[in-house]
Design a protein around this motif. Structure first.
Motif, PDB file in Angstrom:
ATOM      1  N   ILE A 202       0.845  -1.189   0.000  1.00  0.00           N
ATOM      2  CA  ILE A 202       0.000   0.000   0.000  1.00  0.00           C
ATOM      3  C   ILE A 202       0.880   1.238   0.000  1.00  0.00           C
ATOM      4  O   ILE A 202       1.598   1.507   0.970  1.00  0.00           O
ATOM      5  N   MET A 203       0.864   1.989  -1.111  1.00  0.00           N
ATOM      6  CA  MET A 203       1.599   3.252  -1.211  1.00  0.00           C
ATOM      7  C   MET A 203       0.622   4.367  -0.885  1.00  0.00           C
ATOM      8  O   MET A 203      -0.340   4.605  -1.619  1.00  0.00           O
ATOM      9  N   ALA A 204       0.839   5.052   0.232  1.00  0.00           N
ATOM     10  CA  ALA A 204      -0.123   6.041   0.716  1.00  0.00           C
ATOM     11  C   ALA A 204       0.494   7.435   0.783  1.00  0.00           C
ATOM     12  O   ALA A 204       1.719   7.595   0.774  1.00  0.00           O
ATOM     13  N   SER A 205      -0.379   8.421   0.878  1.00  0.00           N
ATOM     14  CA  SER A 205       0.066   9.813   0.918  1.00  0.00           C
ATOM     15  C   SER A 205       0.279  10.295   2.342  1.00  0.00           C
ATOM     16  O   SER A 205      -0.596  10.135   3.206  1.00  0.00           O
ATOM     17  N   GLY A 206       1.441  10.921   2.543  1.00  0.00           N
ATOM     18  CA  GLY A 206       1.693  11.617   3.791  1.00  0.00           C
ATOM     19  C   GLY A 206       1.379  13.092   3.628  1.00  0.00           C
ATOM     20  O   GLY A 206       0.421  13.457   2.959  1.00  0.00           O
ATOM     21  N   THR A 207       2.221  13.956   4.191  1.00  0.00           N
ATOM     22  CA  THR A 207       1.992  15.395   4.124  1.00  0.00           C
ATOM     23  C   THR A 207       2.705  15.999   2.911  1.00  0.00           C
ATOM     24  O   THR A 207       3.564  15.376   2.303  1.00  0.00           O
ATOM     25  N   GLY A 208       2.306  17.227   2.578  1.00  0.00           N
ATOM     26  CA  GLY A 208       2.963  17.960   1.504  1.00  0.00           C
ATOM     27  C   GLY A 208       2.628  17.470   0.115  1.00  0.00           C
ATOM     28  O   GLY A 208       3.340  17.779  -0.840  1.00  0.00           O
ATOM     29  N   THR A 209       1.554  16.722  -0.033  1.00  0.00           N
ATOM     30  CA  THR A 209       1.133  16.202  -1.331  1.00  0.00           C
ATOM     31  C   THR A 209      -0.197  16.822  -1.739  1.00  0.00           C
ATOM     32  O   THR A 209      -0.909  17.419  -0.916  1.00  0.00           O
ATOM     33  N   ALA A 210      -0.547  16.623  -3.019  1.00  0.00           N
ATOM     34  CA  ALA A 210      -1.844  17.103  -3.490  1.00  0.00           C
ATOM     35  C   ALA A 210      -2.982  16.399  -2.757  1.00  0.00           C
ATOM     36  O   ALA A 210      -4.002  17.007  -2.425  1.00  0.00           O
ATOM     37  N   ALA A 211      -2.803  15.104  -2.476  1.00  0.00           N
ATOM     38  CA  ALA A 211      -3.830  14.356  -1.759  1.00  0.00           C
ATOM     39  C   ALA A 211      -4.030  14.909  -0.354  1.00  0.00           C
ATOM     40  O   ALA A 211      -5.164  15.088   0.108  1.00  0.00           O
ATOM     41  N   ASP A 212      -2.939  15.198   0.327  1.00  0.00           N
ATOM     42  CA  ASP A 212      -3.016  15.777   1.674  1.00  0.00           C
ATOM     43  C   ASP A 212      -3.740  17.126   1.630  1.00  0.00           C
ATOM     44  O   ASP A 212      -4.581  17.422   2.490  1.00  0.00           O
ATOM     45  N   GLY A 213      -3.436  17.921   0.613  1.00  0.00           N
ATOM     46  CA  GLY A 213      -4.062  19.237   0.503  1.00  0.00           C
ATOM     47  C   GLY A 213      -5.553  19.159   0.256  1.00  0.00           C
ATOM     48  O   GLY A 213      -6.334  19.881   0.890  1.00  0.00           O
TER      49      GLY A 213
END
Length: 313
Positions: A202-213
């Motif tokens: 599972i490759m997931a989004s942390g902070t500082g990404t478009a998904a996080d935003g």
């Protein structure tokens, strides 16, 4: 006119390509992309010819269309798929894997690209070819969207159009974010954005990404905000994240994962999201592009997470 050909430019491109062809096998790694023209420098230069423009970055191309300047486009990258008319333009490749030959083949008078486009070797060749090149910074928030619009408008010589579009986008985005923000903190759901499930990882989004935003703008909580960027998660990290909802981009072919395949993952099967089979899939450019349509993405994601608009909305 678009059909005219600048032979002086063509000769410089041919020279640049020749240098690239000879030196590429022996080139040392480039520490950072070359420094192209910045806005402050542009103001001191003569007006740039943008009559034959290549746009790199889905949001950048959307902005050009929103400004009504699409008639200048002679090429776009593979992420530029909206509006539909953009797909009919010559495709110069993926924004991070551009080949100089593909870009130069469109005979551009200028190039505008979102930050992170490359690779650096290709950017070096384009710089050698003396093609005006504007980089547009990428940040995943309201101010970043408005800055994109301003830079694109200034580069194309239509600052008035850009100001009008910025006002419209700002008003719409502020309203969408304000609606989402009315939800009490205690009621906000934890969302895990999964970029990939290849190989069972599972490759997931942390902070500082478009998904996080976009998760934050939509009034939810990033369930995996303990690290920057994207990262493969251990089973323990997935369980500890306790996502209420899984968010993914709509995909097709071998990159797609069905709900059954997703929740067959041993760790994901133990999360709150698995109990309710809460999965949201959205178009990647619409969800993560941070362009003129982001207010709509905020509303759509908020409604998908919470089932219906909040009572106060």
């Amino acid at each position: 006119m678009k059909n005219s050909c600048d032979f002086r430019r063509l000769r410089s491109w041919e020279l640049a390509l020749a240098v690239f062809a000879v030196s590429a096998p022996f080139a040392l790694p480039v520490a950072s992309p070359p420094t192209f023209m910045r806005a402050a420098v542009a103001q001191e230069m003569q007006k740039i010819d943008t009559s034959r423009l290549v746009s790199v970055g889905g949001a950048i191309t959307e902005i050009i269309y929103a400004l009504g300047e699409e008639g200048k486009l002679v090429g776009r990258d593979s992420t530029s798929v909206y509006p539909e008319a953009a797909s009919k333009l010559p495709n110069v490749g993926y924004m991070r894997q551009l080949a100089p030959e593909g870009v130069i083949a469109t005979n551009p008078s200028a190039i505008i690209a979102v930050e992170g486009s490359g690779p650096p070797e290709t950017l070096n060749v384009l710089e050698e070819a003396k093609i005006p090149f504007q980089t547009v910074p990428e940040t995943f928030d309201r101010d970043g969207i408005l800055e994109k619009i301003k830079i694109v408008g200034d580069f194309l010589g239509v600052p008035e159009k850009a100001a009008a579009l910025s006002e419209k986008v700002n008003t719409d985005l502020d309203a969408a974010v304000a609606d989402a923000a009315r939800r009490p903190e205690a009621e906000r759901k934890r969302v895990m954005f999964i970029l990939s499930t290849q190989g069972g990882k599972i490759m997931a989004s942390g902070t500082g990404t478009a998904a996080d935003g976009i998760i934050a703008l939509a009034g939810a909580v990033n369930a995996t905000a303990s690290f920057p960027g994207y990262k493969p998660l251990t089973d323990e990290a997935i369980i500890e994240a306790k996502p209420d909802v899984v968010l993914m981009m709509t995909r097709s072919g071998g990159h797609a994962a069905t709900d059954d395949e997703l929740f067959a993952h041993p760790a994901l099967s133990l999360t709150p999201a698995a109990k309710t089979r809460a999965v949201i899939r959205m178009d990647g450019l619409h969800l993560l592009g941070f362009g003129p349509r982001t207010a709509g993405a905020v509303r759509e994601l908020n409604a998908a997470i919470y089932g219906k608009p909040h009572a106060s909305q």
